[in-house]
Structures are given as structure tokens and as C-alpha cells.
Design a protein around this motif. Structure first.
Motif, PDB file in Angstrom:
ATOM      1  N   VAL A 150      53.895 -11.241  57.792  1.00  0.00           N
ATOM      2  CA  VAL A 150      54.766 -11.010  58.949  1.00  0.00           C
ATOM      3  C   VAL A 150      54.496 -12.025  60.053  1.00  0.00           C
ATOM      4  O   VAL A 150      55.379 -12.782  60.453  1.00  0.00           O
ATOM      5  CB  VAL A 150      54.597  -9.568  59.482  1.00  0.00           C
ATOM      6  CG1 VAL A 150      55.455  -9.344  60.723  1.00  0.00           C
ATOM      7  CG2 VAL A 150      54.982  -8.561  58.405  1.00  0.00           C
ATOM      8  N   LEU A 151      53.270 -12.048  60.545  1.00  0.00           N
ATOM      9  CA  LEU A 151      52.965 -12.888  61.706  1.00  0.00           C
ATOM     10  C   LEU A 151      52.893 -14.380  61.376  1.00  0.00           C
ATOM     11  O   LEU A 151      53.035 -15.213  62.276  1.00  0.00           O
ATOM     12  CB  LEU A 151      51.655 -12.438  62.337  1.00  0.00           C
ATOM     13  CG  LEU A 151      51.633 -11.000  62.873  1.00  0.00           C
ATOM     14  CD1 LEU A 151      50.283 -10.681  63.500  1.00  0.00           C
ATOM     15  CD2 LEU A 151      52.758 -10.758  63.861  1.00  0.00           C
ATOM     16  N   VAL A 152      52.667 -14.719  60.106  1.00  0.00           N
ATOM     17  CA  VAL A 152      52.612 -16.129  59.719  1.00  0.00           C
ATOM     18  C   VAL A 152      53.888 -16.562  59.014  1.00  0.00           C
ATOM     19  O   VAL A 152      54.591 -17.471  59.463  1.00  0.00           O
ATOM     20  CB  VAL A 152      51.375 -16.398  58.835  1.00  0.00           C
ATOM     21  CG1 VAL A 152      51.388 -17.845  58.329  1.00  0.00           C
ATOM     22  CG2 VAL A 152      50.096 -16.137  59.614  1.00  0.00           C
ATOM     23  N   ASP A 153      54.209 -15.897  57.899  1.00  0.00           N
ATOM     24  CA  ASP A 153      55.367 -16.328  57.109  1.00  0.00           C
ATOM     25  C   ASP A 153      56.687 -16.109  57.838  1.00  0.00           C
ATOM     26  O   ASP A 153      57.653 -16.841  57.598  1.00  0.00           O
ATOM     27  CB  ASP A 153      55.391 -15.577  55.779  1.00  0.00           C
ATOM     28  CG  ASP A 153      54.221 -15.958  54.879  1.00  0.00           C
ATOM     29  OD1 ASP A 153      53.507 -16.914  55.240  1.00  0.00           O
ATOM     30  OD2 ASP A 153      54.020 -15.305  53.841  1.00  0.00           O
ATOM     31  N   ARG A 154      56.778 -15.125  58.719  1.00  0.00           N
ATOM     32  CA  ARG A 154      58.026 -14.853  59.443  1.00  0.00           C
ATOM     33  C   ARG A 154      57.928 -15.221  60.920  1.00  0.00           C
ATOM     34  O   ARG A 154      58.699 -14.737  61.740  1.00  0.00           O
ATOM     35  CB  ARG A 154      58.387 -13.371  59.341  1.00  0.00           C
ATOM     36  CG  ARG A 154      59.190 -12.990  58.126  1.00  0.00           C
ATOM     37  CD  ARG A 154      58.384 -13.006  56.872  1.00  0.00           C
ATOM     38  NE  ARG A 154      59.141 -12.534  55.715  1.00  0.00           N
ATOM     39  CZ  ARG A 154      58.646 -12.486  54.486  1.00  0.00           C
ATOM     40  NH1 ARG A 154      57.409 -12.894  54.249  1.00  0.00           N
ATOM     41  NH2 ARG A 154      59.380 -12.066  53.482  1.00  0.00           N
ATOM     42  N   ARG A 155      56.996 -16.068  61.259  1.00  0.00           N
ATOM     43  CA  ARG A 155      56.772 -16.398  62.657  1.00  0.00           C
ATOM     44  C   ARG A 155      58.011 -17.017  63.299  1.00  0.00           C
ATOM     45  O   ARG A 155      58.343 -16.721  64.453  1.00  0.00           O
ATOM     46  CB  ARG A 155      55.599 -17.357  62.786  1.00  0.00           C
ATOM     47  CG  ARG A 155      55.256 -17.722  64.229  1.00  0.00           C
ATOM     48  CD  ARG A 155      54.069 -18.657  64.286  1.00  0.00           C
ATOM     49  NE  ARG A 155      52.881 -18.034  63.719  1.00  0.00           N
ATOM     50  CZ  ARG A 155      52.059 -17.261  64.403  1.00  0.00           C
ATOM     51  NH1 ARG A 155      52.307 -16.996  65.678  1.00  0.00           N
ATOM     52  NH2 ARG A 155      50.992 -16.739  63.836  1.00  0.00           N
ATOM     53  N   ALA A 156      58.729 -17.875  62.571  1.00  0.00           N
ATOM     54  CA  ALA A 156      59.896 -18.544  63.146  1.00  0.00           C
ATOM     55  C   ALA A 156      60.967 -17.536  63.558  1.00  0.00           C
ATOM     56  O   ALA A 156      61.548 -17.634  64.644  1.00  0.00           O
ATOM     57  CB  ALA A 156      60.468 -19.547  62.145  1.00  0.00           C
ATOM     58  N   LYS A 157      61.231 -16.557  62.707  1.00  0.00           N
ATOM     59  CA  LYS A 157      62.244 -15.557  63.034  1.00  0.00           C
ATOM     60  C   LYS A 157      61.805 -14.694  64.212  1.00  0.00           C
ATOM     61  O   LYS A 157      62.621 -14.315  65.061  1.00  0.00           O
ATOM     62  CB  LYS A 157      62.521 -14.669  61.822  1.00  0.00           C
ATOM     63  CG  LYS A 157      63.292 -15.359  60.709  1.00  0.00           C
ATOM     64  CD  LYS A 157      63.655 -14.367  59.610  1.00  0.00           C
ATOM     65  CE  LYS A 157      64.506 -15.041  58.537  1.00  0.00           C
ATOM     66  NZ  LYS A 157      64.896 -14.097  57.470  1.00  0.00           N
ATOM     67  N   PHE A 182      56.640  -2.546  58.124  1.00  0.00           N
ATOM     68  CA  PHE A 182      55.350  -3.064  57.663  1.00  0.00           C
ATOM     69  C   PHE A 182      54.186  -2.497  58.477  1.00  0.00           C
ATOM     70  O   PHE A 182      53.032  -2.885  58.251  1.00  0.00           O
ATOM     71  CB  PHE A 182      55.330  -4.594  57.754  1.00  0.00           C
ATOM     72  CG  PHE A 182      56.323  -5.261  56.850  1.00  0.00           C
ATOM     73  CD1 PHE A 182      56.105  -5.338  55.486  1.00  0.00           C
ATOM     74  CD2 PHE A 182      57.488  -5.797  57.368  1.00  0.00           C
ATOM     75  CE1 PHE A 182      57.024  -5.954  54.655  1.00  0.00           C
ATOM     76  CE2 PHE A 182      58.410  -6.412  56.550  1.00  0.00           C
ATOM     77  CZ  PHE A 182      58.181  -6.493  55.184  1.00  0.00           C
ATOM     78  N   ASP A 183      54.468  -1.586  59.390  1.00  0.00           N
ATOM     79  CA  ASP A 183      53.406  -1.037  60.232  1.00  0.00           C
ATOM     80  C   ASP A 183      52.477  -0.122  59.430  1.00  0.00           C
ATOM     81  O   ASP A 183      52.801   0.311  58.310  1.00  0.00           O
ATOM     82  CB  ASP A 183      54.007  -0.275  61.407  1.00  0.00           C
ATOM     83  CG  ASP A 183      54.565  -1.213  62.466  1.00  0.00           C
ATOM     84  OD1 ASP A 183      54.265  -2.419  62.397  1.00  0.00           O
ATOM     85  OD2 ASP A 183      55.304  -0.743  63.346  1.00  0.00           O
ATOM     86  N   TRP A 207      45.294  -3.889  54.900  1.00  0.00           N
ATOM     87  CA  TRP A 207      46.655  -3.870  55.465  1.00  0.00           C
ATOM     88  C   TRP A 207      46.796  -4.905  56.569  1.00  0.00           C
ATOM     89  O   TRP A 207      47.817  -5.602  56.635  1.00  0.00           O
ATOM     90  CB  TRP A 207      46.957  -2.481  56.046  1.00  0.00           C
ATOM     91  CG  TRP A 207      48.154  -2.527  56.959  1.00  0.00           C
ATOM     92  CD1 TRP A 207      49.464  -2.527  56.594  1.00  0.00           C
ATOM     93  CD2 TRP A 207      48.134  -2.615  58.388  1.00  0.00           C
ATOM     94  NE1 TRP A 207      50.273  -2.612  57.699  1.00  0.00           N
ATOM     95  CE2 TRP A 207      49.485  -2.671  58.819  1.00  0.00           C
ATOM     96  CE3 TRP A 207      47.128  -2.653  59.347  1.00  0.00           C
ATOM     97  CZ2 TRP A 207      49.831  -2.758  60.159  1.00  0.00           C
ATOM     98  CZ3 TRP A 207      47.470  -2.751  60.677  1.00  0.00           C
ATOM     99  CH2 TRP A 207      48.806  -2.791  61.077  1.00  0.00           C
ATOM    100  N   GLN A 208      45.795  -5.029  57.432  1.00  0.00           N
ATOM    101  CA  GLN A 208      45.908  -5.945  58.558  1.00  0.00           C
ATOM    102  C   GLN A 208      46.048  -7.393  58.096  1.00  0.00           C
ATOM    103  O   GLN A 208      46.842  -8.164  58.653  1.00  0.00           O
ATOM    104  CB  GLN A 208      44.694  -5.798  59.468  1.00  0.00           C
ATOM    105  CG  GLN A 208      44.792  -6.600  60.748  1.00  0.00           C
ATOM    106  CD  GLN A 208      45.870  -6.110  61.686  1.00  0.00           C
ATOM    107  OE1 GLN A 208      45.668  -5.207  62.478  1.00  0.00           O
ATOM    108  NE2 GLN A 208      47.058  -6.700  61.585  1.00  0.00           N
ATOM    109  N   LEU A 209      45.306  -7.779  57.065  1.00  0.00           N
ATOM    110  CA  LEU A 209      45.412  -9.142  56.543  1.00  0.00           C
ATOM    111  C   LEU A 209      46.771  -9.389  55.904  1.00  0.00           C
ATOM    112  O   LEU A 209      47.367 -10.465  56.079  1.00  0.00           O
ATOM    113  CB  LEU A 209      44.283  -9.398  55.531  1.00  0.00           C
ATOM    114  CG  LEU A 209      42.868  -9.459  56.117  1.00  0.00           C
ATOM    115  CD1 LEU A 209      41.829  -9.580  54.996  1.00  0.00           C
ATOM    116  CD2 LEU A 209      42.738 -10.630  57.097  1.00  0.00           C
TER     117      LEU A 209
END
Length: 453
Positions: free
Chosen positions: A283-290, A169-170, A275-277
Motif C-alpha cells: 500500500v504505502l510503497v507500491d501504491r504511493r503514487a495514487k 487493507f487495515d 501485517w504491518q510489513l
């Protein structure tokens, strides 16, 4: 942002996945030693030579021991028995090591073939790209697409299998997709061309320096990373300056004889913010737990755990609640600054565009040379020195520590002299049991199972 070349170390919540990431990276270096098939013949012959020398040495010791034991009393017989048992253990240890090494060498055939293919692909890709640039520059964007269709799905499969797929996702992959969209679907869009040109010459090209991309032909991951970061600016430089009748194939160029620097930076910055949003949300919100549990690693977690880097130290000094915002703002500032040369200099100058590409490629070649010479050379030197010391210590302990008959006059003077000279000699070069110019592969790390960049 491009994917990092090696995972971090640290004691943060991300350290668990980073340690696994690091072990895989180190494991891949070991696969490189299987590239040179000539080394296999060289290595086998010296292993055989070492085994024959050990056998000859053991026969000489046993013969002298037997002659000495004939004049010993019962206590001498016990010493001889202890010596025989000790020597058999040493011999079994050497044989076991030789067997294990031979088995590992044979099991490396598949890895060796894969590394050969990667080396062949990397070299031929560079040669072919240079040829088509000189002979048919209108084929450069086709070469870019064909290689991308092979390397990027392979990268996605490999990263997914190793649980590194959040690196996909980079920004570099996002820009690569935009480049393909422009080339094949929207070649008449001036806005998309400006964004692709600026981002390719900015964030992507500068990543070769920032992330120390290396021209290491045998390593598929490093070849892919370098392709992603250097072929995009190469392709758009050709389209802008060297493509014959480029306005016919790419109509957007008719409206872009010159760039408006402010508009170009704002446009590319807007594409970057989209892209940053998306990255922040998915990634940083929806996959934060993982990510926080250590199951996944991202560029942000990598940089945060990289305490040796300037970015890692800077992020560590920021309060935890503001680190993500500081990271995203720093990325935006970095992206804009790296686009300034492209907007003000490269777009209007074929000569400086060529100098820029040569500079980026030269950095990757320098990094690759450091990888081959520093990493391979130092690792092999340490392993060879460890083996030399192990053999010398074992022989010394066998001949003098456990068996007093060996201390009798004339029994082991030659072997003791050899051990003494070996211990007093510089590492590696003076050991009589090992070649003076050893082949460049690792004796213990061949070949673990097979990491980016």
C-alpha cells in the motif's frame, strides 16, 4: 487499523480525496431521514397545511389590495401591478420548492427501503446474538461467520465502487480473516488461537472507543464497522469461557488453560508485524503514487489530515521523512498496550470478560445516541430555522418593501402582526407556518445519492 468514520480536511496532497470522502459521509447522514415512514404522513399533511395557509394568506392580501387600488390613481395602479408581479414570483418560488421536495421524497423510496433493511438486520442481529448466547452458545461462531459472509463482501463492493478500498487493507479485516481461518481450518493451533484472541480483544475491540464506532442501525456502514470490531471479541470470549465442551470443537484450548503473558504478547506482536510489513509494501510503497495524487485514501492519510485529533497533530509535528515509520511504531505500541488487559485479566475471568464486552457495547450505544440526537437534531433545527427566516423575510419584503398600498390602514395589520411576532419569537417553535413538534428529517437534504464508519 479500522477504517475511519469520516474523511479528513486539510491542505495536504491527500485533501482532494478526503474532501470527496467527507462529502459522501455527509450524504449518507441525509439518507437516515427516510427511515421513519410515519414521518412521511406527518410531513405531507403539514406541507399541505402550509400550502393552504399560504393560499389563504395570498387571497386575503390580493382582495385587500384590489379594494385599495380602486381608489388609487395611475401611480397606484403601477404599484398594484408591481405588487401582483412580486407576489406571483413568491408564489411560484414556493410552488417550485414544494414540487422539488415532493420529487425528492418520491425518489427516496429505494434509499428508504435499503435503510429499513439495514435497521431490521441490525436490530435482529443483536437480538439473535443475545438469544443464541443464552440458549446455544455453540452457535455464536456460526453466527459470526454467516454475518461476516454477508457484510464483508458488501463492504468490499461498496468501498471499491467509491474508491475507498485501500481501507480494506487495515488491521481489522486482516484479523477478521485470521479469525475465520482459525475457526474453520486450524482450530487445533494454539499459536493462532492466542493471536486471534489477543488481537480481537486488543486492537479490534479498542477501536470502538478510538474510532468512535456507533450503534446506528439504519446505516449499513456503521453496522458493518461495529460488527467487525465487536463480534470478534464476543465470539472468542464465548469460545474461551461459555462454549460447552470447547476442547472438542477447538482442540487448541487443551494446551491453553492459562496464557503466558510474555509469549502471548510476542506472538500477537509478531502476527501484527507481518501485517504491518505487508501493508507498508503493497500500500504505502507500491501504491504511493495514487495515494500522493489524491486518488486513494488510507488510514495514514486520514490521520495525517485530521488536525483536530491527537494523532493527526502528533504526526504533523514529525518530519515528513519519518512520519510513516512513526505511524507504524505508534500502531505497534498501541496494539500491544490494548492487549494487556486481555492477557492478564480477561483470559482467566468470565466475569471481567462480560464487563469488558458490555463496556465496549455501551460506548457504541452512547456514540449512536449522540449521532441520532446531536447530528439529526441540530441539522434539522438549522434547516427549519433557515426556512422560517426565508418565509418571514419574503412575506415582509412583499408586504412592505415593494407595495406601498399594503401600508394603508387596515390593509395588512394582521399579516404584519404575524410577521412581527414570528421575528420576535424563538426559533422553530413559534412559527405559525410550521409544526410545533417537527418530524426528525431534513427538508433540503432528502435525499442525495448515497459513505464507513
Amino acid at each position: 487499523m479500522p477504517s475511519p468514520s469520516s474523511p479528513p480536511n486539510g491542505r495536504t496532497p491527500f485533501s482532494a480525496s478526503f474532501e470527496r470522502f467527507k462529502r459522501d459521509e455527509m450524504a449518507e447522514w441525509a439518507g437516515a431521514f427516510t427511515l421513519l415512514d410515519t414521518v412521511e404522513t406527518y410531513f405531507d399533511s403539514h406541507v399541505d397545511l402550509l400550502q393552504r395557509k399560504l393560499q389563504k394568506h395570498s387571497d386575503r392580501l390580493k382582495m385587500r389590495a384590489e379594494e385599495t387600488f380602486k381608489i388609487r390613481d395611475l401611480s397606484g395602479d403601477l404599484l398594484a401591478e408591481n405588487f401582483e408581479r412580486e407576489f406571483k414570483g413568491f408564489k411560484l418560488k414556493i410552488q417550485s420548492r414544494m414540487t422539488s421536495l415532493a420529487s425528492s421524497w418520491q425518489s427516496a423510496k429505494v434509499v428508504r427501503t435499503r435503510e429499513k433493511l439495514s435497521f431490521f438486520f441490525g436490530v435482529m442481529s443483536m437480538l439473535f446474538s443475545a438469544l443464541i448466547f443464552g440458549l446455544a452458545p455453540q452457535w455464536v461462531h456460526i453466527s459470526y461467520t454467516v454475518q461476516g459472509l454477508y457484510l464483508l463482501p458488501l463492504r468490499a463492493y461498496t468501498y471499491k465502487k467509491r474508491a475507498w478500498h485501500y481501507f480494506l487493507f487495515d488491521l481489522c479485516y486482516y484479523v477478521t480473516i485470521l479469525n475465520f481461518v482459525y475457526i474453520w481450518f486450524l482450530p487445533s493451533s494454539p499459536a493462532l488461537f492466542v493471536a486471534c484472541y489477543c488481537l480481537s480483544h486488543g486492537s479490534l475491540a479498542s477501536a470502538v472507543i478510538t474510532w468512535r464506532n456507533s450503534l446506528v442501525f439504519h446505516d449499513q456502514d456503521k453496522v458493518t464497522s461495529l460488527f467487525v470490531h465487536i463480534y470478534a471479541p464476543f465470539t472468542f470470549t464465548v469460545i474461551r469461557h461459555f462454549y460447552p465442551s470447547a476442547e472438542i470443537r477447538f482442540p487448541a484450548l487443551r494446551e491453553l488453560q492459562h496464557l503466558n503473558p510474555l509469549n502471548a504478547l510476542l506472538l500477537s506482536g509478531g502476527i501484527y508485524l507481518i501485517w504491518q510489513l505487508l501493508y507498508w509494501k503493497f500500500v504505502l510503497v507500491d501504491r504511493r503514487a495514487k495515494i500522493e495524487s489524491g486518488q486513494r485514501t488510507t488510514s495514514f492519510s486520514f490521520l495525517l489530515n485530521d488536525k483536530r485529533g491527537v494523532i493527526g497533530r502528533s504526526l504533523s509535528s514529525v518530519p515528513a521523512a519519518y512520519r510513516e515509520a512513526a505511524f507504524m511504531f505508534g500502531q505497534l505500541l498501541y496494539g500491544v498496550l490494548t492487549e494487556v488487559p486481555a492477557v492478564y485479566l480477561l483470559y482467566n475471568s468470565p466475569r471481567w470478560s462480560g464487563v469488558f464486552l458490555i463496556l465496549i457495547l455501551a460506548v457504541s450505544v452512547w456514540n449512536g445516541g449522540g449521532f441520532y440526537i446531536e447530528v439529526f437534531g441540530r441539522k434539522f433545527e438549522r434547516e427549519l430555522e433557515a426556512l422560517r427566516k426565508e418565509l418571514a423575510d419574503t412575506i415582509a419584503r412583499t408586504s412592505s418593501g415593494r407595495s406601498s398600498p399594503l401600508s394603508t390602514p387596515g390593509l395588512s395589520q394582521g399579516s404584519e402582526d404575524e410577521i412581527s411576532s414570528s421575528e420576535n419569537s424563538p426559533p422553530i417553535m413559534n412559527s405559525k407556518l410550521l409544526p410545533e413538534d417537527p418530524p426528525a428529517f431534513n427538508l433540503q437534504d432528502v435525499p442525495p445519492p448515497k459513505k464507513d464508519q
